[in-house]
Design a protein around this motif. Structure first.
Motif, short mmCIF file in Angstrom:
data_model
loop_
_atom_site.label_atom_id
_atom_site.label_comp_id
_atom_site.label_asym_id
_atom_site.label_seq_id
_atom_site.Cartn_x
_atom_site.Cartn_y
_atom_site.Cartn_z
N THR C 17 52.71 41.99 62.04
CA THR C 17 51.88 41.83 60.85
C THR C 17 51.65 43.08 59.94
O THR C 17 51.23 44.56 60.18
N SER C 18 52.47 43.06 58.59
CA SER C 18 52.12 44.05 58.25
C SER C 18 50.60 44.08 57.20
O SER C 18 50.40 43.43 57.36
N ALA C 19 50.57 45.45 56.99
CA ALA C 19 48.63 45.34 56.20
C ALA C 19 48.71 44.45 55.62
O ALA C 19 49.39 44.92 54.32
N LYS C 20 47.61 43.70 55.14
CA LYS C 20 47.05 43.08 53.71
C LYS C 20 46.62 44.17 52.45
O LYS C 20 45.81 45.35 53.29
N GLU C 21 47.00 43.63 51.32
CA GLU C 21 45.80 44.29 50.37
C GLU C 21 44.82 44.70 50.27
O GLU C 21 44.32 43.55 50.87
N PRO C 22 43.95 45.22 49.94
CA PRO C 22 42.89 45.31 50.16
C PRO C 22 41.51 44.34 49.37
O PRO C 22 42.58 44.27 47.88
N ALA C 23 40.86 43.45 49.44
CA ALA C 23 40.25 42.67 48.50
C ALA C 23 39.84 43.28 47.70
O ALA C 23 39.84 44.61 47.24
N PRO C 24 40.10 42.72 46.44
CA PRO C 24 39.67 42.98 45.21
C PRO C 24 38.15 44.23 45.00
O PRO C 24 37.93 43.63 46.11
N GLU C 26 36.19 43.73 42.72
CA GLU C 26 35.70 42.85 41.72
C GLU C 26 34.79 41.89 42.33
O GLU C 26 35.73 41.33 43.78
N ILE C 27 33.65 41.47 43.09
CA ILE C 27 33.11 41.93 43.46
C ILE C 27 32.37 40.58 42.99
O ILE C 27 31.29 40.65 41.63
N PRO C 28 32.68 38.87 42.95
CA PRO C 28 31.91 37.47 42.90
C PRO C 28 30.52 37.61 42.72
O PRO C 28 29.84 38.27 44.28
N GLY C 29 29.87 36.33 42.08
CA GLY C 29 28.36 36.00 42.44
C GLY C 29 27.63 36.94 42.05
O GLY C 29 26.48 36.97 42.59
N ARG C 30 27.68 38.27 42.03
CA ARG C 30 26.76 39.37 41.06
C ARG C 30 25.45 38.61 39.53
O ARG C 30 25.98 37.57 39.04
N GLY C 162 24.46 44.67 44.93
CA GLY C 162 25.67 45.11 44.58
C GLY C 162 25.07 46.84 44.43
O GLY C 162 25.38 48.12 45.29
#
Lengths: 237, 481, 216
Positions: C17-24, C26-30, C162
């Motif tokens: 398994t290759s490392a997944k990109e960090p999550a964006p 930008e945090i939704p739902g604010r 946040g």
């Protein structure tokens, strides 16, 4: 427009009148319908029961039968979803995977095809009575079809659509589930039917013959005279 | 792990069939289930109406979980470093026997007479209470639902509301019999009584055991979320706090909590936020401070690395144990949690239990679904449960090929028919009259129907469909020569 | 030992398994539109009241002290635990009741009438109180008594989760404090037939006095 009809095994064997209605509807909509009598079943029973080899075998046959470029119209959301998901049955390197990927966009559930592709006007049809719509799970959740059948039913003269709050709840069929866990399956039907009987409608309408077989069979066992009808039967010109 | 000792304690998942049939006969249970699942469904939908970014939130939550799982060694190592630097002692256990033994040893070292516990699915999974009882220690469950279950000697039937299957009357009767309470108390009085009795346990306890909702690699912290306050008491009053978590509970960053605090309460109970969140970063730093002297985090594998190794089913580890899939599942709504014979019931239980305990330990569970997909729609981290159920059904037919020989033979024959137009035509032509006959109402028909298992199963509660005299293809060919 | 075994099992499980990109980032739902102090104050009140919190807005610290005195007299609270925060000390300065430092006497705390704390922050999005263990000994005083009164300065109310998390992240010398507590309403349970009952283990009542010069 040339279309290919995949009538599904249950319609073929149990409710040919639904097939006739589908055929008439498509022709009325201006389509030239090609029905290849070599077709059998989409293979979903084997797929859902975990028999992958058997499901692949039937999928290959069905892809042979449906070769070409024409849109494929299926009077069942569940079978349409199965055809659309054939690619999941094959490894990415398998040539049948590529065939399955090419097949998927050609497959249309009947009501979605009529509304989205043909802009069909159902006002020529008439139906006396009240009816409620059952959102078959795969039609709703795999294909995202919810508004199209309601749009069509709204045009039918005399038809009165009464929405059931639990219209999206599973009828309990689930393929081999209905036979492997029959008590749960029937209890699930009863949950829906209790509500539908309380609504006081004349008919339950859906676009999946398997759900209709389940709900219709249970209605008869319960001594109810509510009818389980396929959308094509209501819309047939 | 040997067959005698599956990774999940008190596992009876292979009895799903008889257990579910018993549940279907239990009218009060089904009333309670209908009420609870409908209530939670409604609350969740109401909460989502006020959150327009729900889809983006789910996508974000899943991306964080995928990122975490793909670099789990890195994040775990960071968590250990950070937690240790803050004075938390981090321990590992490979399986439930080791975990239970470690906690038992700790309790003995502390000479703990009273151990309090807040709600933790992990401790249910490893059967901690029974393991400690075998050593003469009696941990007290302090979540009201869990305490009721413990008093009744039962197991939880829902991830969020463990006593969902019990009516107010049955709880009142239980309190009357076990605690000498006045008869027929209402929910408020029952709750007050629980508060009074459990207060004593909290004030006496030397050891508090909690679960973990989220652990943060960046800071070595972990978060526990609740409504009652029992987790706060469990982690504040005893001298020693042990938190138990699976390896998958990690999040990379402190800021990732924001997304999960929006996802979890809405999905679980339809709340914008539960009453309390506690984020722990180490034990107390000065003698005069409040809080435990010692803080331990016990990290368990217990079958999870096997799940992680399977790329098809790995996403099961993204689960945050919200229980939303239980509340929308039409099967769960009929049969309840106990039918699944596992601490993890419902759709998530149907995929998680066989993976943790082995397919042979939970053979019926992948089949205990109509594949309706309602669970996938509500999952806050978008776990494709129906896809995994299908995968597991394939695994069952592959690994246990002769479990259902007639079914296997049937599908073999069927596939040959369905891939040959000629055989299909002949076969269906020959079968149709039999099915027509079986569907008849005379005695002979009914007797015949009973001999053919699929027909018998169908006709138990449903009228058999009557095949047409002529199939669609016959009609088509006759009308268009 | 087990640590090494589990870690190597994880590495083995992920070897293809290759490392997944960090999550964006930008945090939704604010939450949107909570820009002014007044908006945040009113949103905080609305949300907390929707989960059975009692919220009072007062003009200044003296008004908070007067309101507290009135509440204590009306409710007949005698034995009162306090957290020792300066705001609490001022507000309780002329109470006719027995006051004690809650963190110093847990047995008395378990039987007293009321616990009073300040807060470090509050969240408008969710109606939440945010307390840090290093800033104030809130842990038991906000938990054991049957009623918890919290004193909030309007300026402490941030817009969203946040914002509060970001403030907590470095609150204790660049690190999170040993304990961050979020409180949103009284202690509650629905474990018996989903009947909502407050005060199961923690306070039955949560009363928040917001010192809000800008809203009145």
């Amino acid at each position: 427009m040339q279309v290919s009809l995949f009538v599904t095994c249950l319609v073929d064997q149990l409710r040919p009148e639904v097939g006739q209605a589908t055929l008439a509807l498509l022709e009325h909509a201006g389509c030239t319908v090609n029905f290849n009598p070599s077709q059998t079943c989409c293979g979903q029973p084997a797929c859902n029961a975990g028999y992958e080899g058997e499901a692949q075998q039937v999928a290959r046959h069905t892809m042979d039968v449906l070769a070409g470029d024409d849109p494929i119209v299926v009077p069942s959301g569940s079978c349409a979803a199965q055809l659309k998901h054939y690619a999941d049955l094959f490894d990415a390197e398998d040539p049948d995977h590529a065939r399955a990927v090419a097949l998927a966009p050609r497959v249309h559930e009947l009501s979605a095809f009529l509304v989205d592709q043909m802009n069909y006007d159902a006002s020529g049809a008439s139906f006396e009575g009240t009816l409620t719509w059952h959102d078959a799970c795969h039609t709703l959740r795999e294909l995202g079809v919810k508004d199209q059948p309601r749009h069509l039913l709204g045009q039918v003269a005399g038809a009165q659509l009464v929405e059931a709050p639990e219209c999206e709840t599973c009828c309990g069929f689930g393929g081999t589930f209905a036979i492997k866990m029959p008590e749960i399956s029937v209890a699930m039907s009863d949950r829906k039917l209790d509500e539908i009987i309380a609504l006081g409608v004349d008919s339950i309408v859906s676009t999946d013959i398997s759900c209709l077989m389940q709900l219709g069979g249970r209605l008869i066992s319960r001594g109810s005279n509510i009818r389980a009808l396929h959308l094509a039967e209501i819309l047939a010109p | 792990m040997s067959k005698k000792d599956p990774a999940i304690a008190e596992l009876t998942a292979n009895d799903f069939g008889p257990a579910s049939r018993r549940a279907l006969q239990d009218a009060p249970l089904r009333r309670a289930l209908a009420k609870a699942t409908n209530t939670f469904k409604g609350r969740r939908e109401a909460a989502l109406d006020e959150m327009p970014d729900w889809e983006a939130l789910r996508t974000h939550g899943r991306a964080i979980k995928d990122e975490t799982l793909s670099r789990l060694p890195h994040h775990l190592t960071r968590f250990i470093e950070q937690a240790t630097a803050k004075g938390t002692q981090v321990h590992f256990a490979q399986d439930r026997a080791e975990a239970c033994a470690w906690i038992g040893d700790l309790a003995e070292r502390l000479e703990a007479k009273t151990v309090v516990k807040s709600k933790s699915m992990m401790t249910e999974e490893i059967g901690l209470n029974h393991a400690l009882e075998a050593r003469g220690l009696y941990p007290v469950e302090t979540d009201l639902g869990e305490w009721i279950i413990q008093l009744a000697g039962e197991t939880p039937s829902h991830i969020i509301v463990p006593a969902i299957h019990k009516s107010r009357e049955s709880v009142a009767k239980l309190f009357e019999e076990r605690l000498g309470a006045e008869p027929d108390l209402d929910a408020v009085r029952l709750t007050q009584l629980a508060r009074e009795i459990l207060r004593t346990s909290f004030l006496e306890a030397e050891l508090g055991i909690s679960g973990v909702n989220f652990a943060i690699a960046e800071t070595g912290s972990f978060l526990v979320l609740e409504n009652e306050g029992n987790a706060r008491l469990t982690t504040s009053l005893p001298r020693v706090h042990v938190a138990i978590m699976g390896i998958e509970k990690l999040l990379p960053r402190w800021s990732d909590l924001e997304t999960f605090l929006r996802l979890l309460p809405r999905s679980g109970t339809g709340q914008h936020l539960t009453s309390y969140q506690s984020i722990f970063t180490g034990p107390k730093r000065n003698p005069g401070d409040e809080g435990p002297d010692e803080m331990h985090v016990l990290i368990l594998d217990n079958g999870r690395t096997d799940i992680l190794a399977d790329e098809v089913t790995r996403e099961t580890l993204a689960c945050i144990r919200c229980g939303a899939c239980l509340n929308v599942c039409p099967v769960y709504a009929q049969v309840g949690g106990h039918s699944y014979g596992s601490v993890y019931p419902g759709p998530i239980g149907a995929i998680l239990t066989p993976q943790l305990a082995g397919a042979d330990q939970a053979t019926p569970l992948p089949g205990a679904s109509s594949l309706c997909g309602a669970c996938r729609d509500v999952c806050p981290v978008k776990i494709d449960i129906p896809r995994i159920l299908l995968h597991q059904r394939r695994e069952v037919t592959r690994k246990l090929p002769w479990r259902a020989p007639f079914e296997r033979l049937g599908f073999w024959v069927w596939a040959r028919m369905a891939s040959s137009p000629r055989l299909w035509r002949i076969g269906t032509y020959l079968i149709r009259p039999f099915v027509r006959f079986a569907g008849g109402s005379n005695l002979l028909s009914r007797g015949f129907c009973r001999l053919i298992p699929p027909l018998a199963a169908w006709s138990g509660g449903r009228s058999l469909p009557t095949p047409a005299k002529k199939s669609f293809r016959q009609q088509y060919e006759e009308s268009r020569p | 030992m087990s640590r090494a075994i589990v870690m190597s099992a994880i590495r083995r499980a992920l070897r293809r398994t290759s490392a997944k990109e960090p999550a964006p980032t930008e945090i939704p739902g604010r939450p949107q539109g909570l820009d002014s102090t007044v908006e945040r104050t009113l949103a905080f009140r609305t949300r907390l009241e929707s989960v059975d919190g009692e919220v009072h807005l007062v003009r200044d610290q003296d008004a908070a002290r007067d309101l507290l005195m009135e509440l204590v007299e009306r409710r007949g609270w005698k034995d009162i635990a306090v957290s020792g925060a300066p705001l609490v000390t001022h507000a309780t300065s002329n109470l006719k009741a027995d006051l004690f430092e809650g963190s110093q006497d847990r047995d008395r705390l378990a039987h007293c009438d009321l616990g009073i704390t300040a807060v470090q922050h509050a969240i408008a999005e969710t109606g939440t109180l945010v307390l840090f263990s290093h800033a104030e000994s809130h842990r038991l005083t906000s938990l054991l008594p049957p009623v918890h009164i919290a004193l909030v300065e309007q300026s402490q109310i941030v817009a969203g989760l946040g914002d509060a998390l970001a403030l907590a992240h470095g609150a204790d010398g660049g690190e999170p404090p040993p304990l961050v507590t979020f409180i949103t309403g009284p202690s509650r349970t629905g474990d018996i037939e989903l009947t909502m009952v407050t005060g199961v283990h923690g306070p039955r009542e949560l009363i928040v006095i917001v010192i809000a010069p800008d809203s009145l």
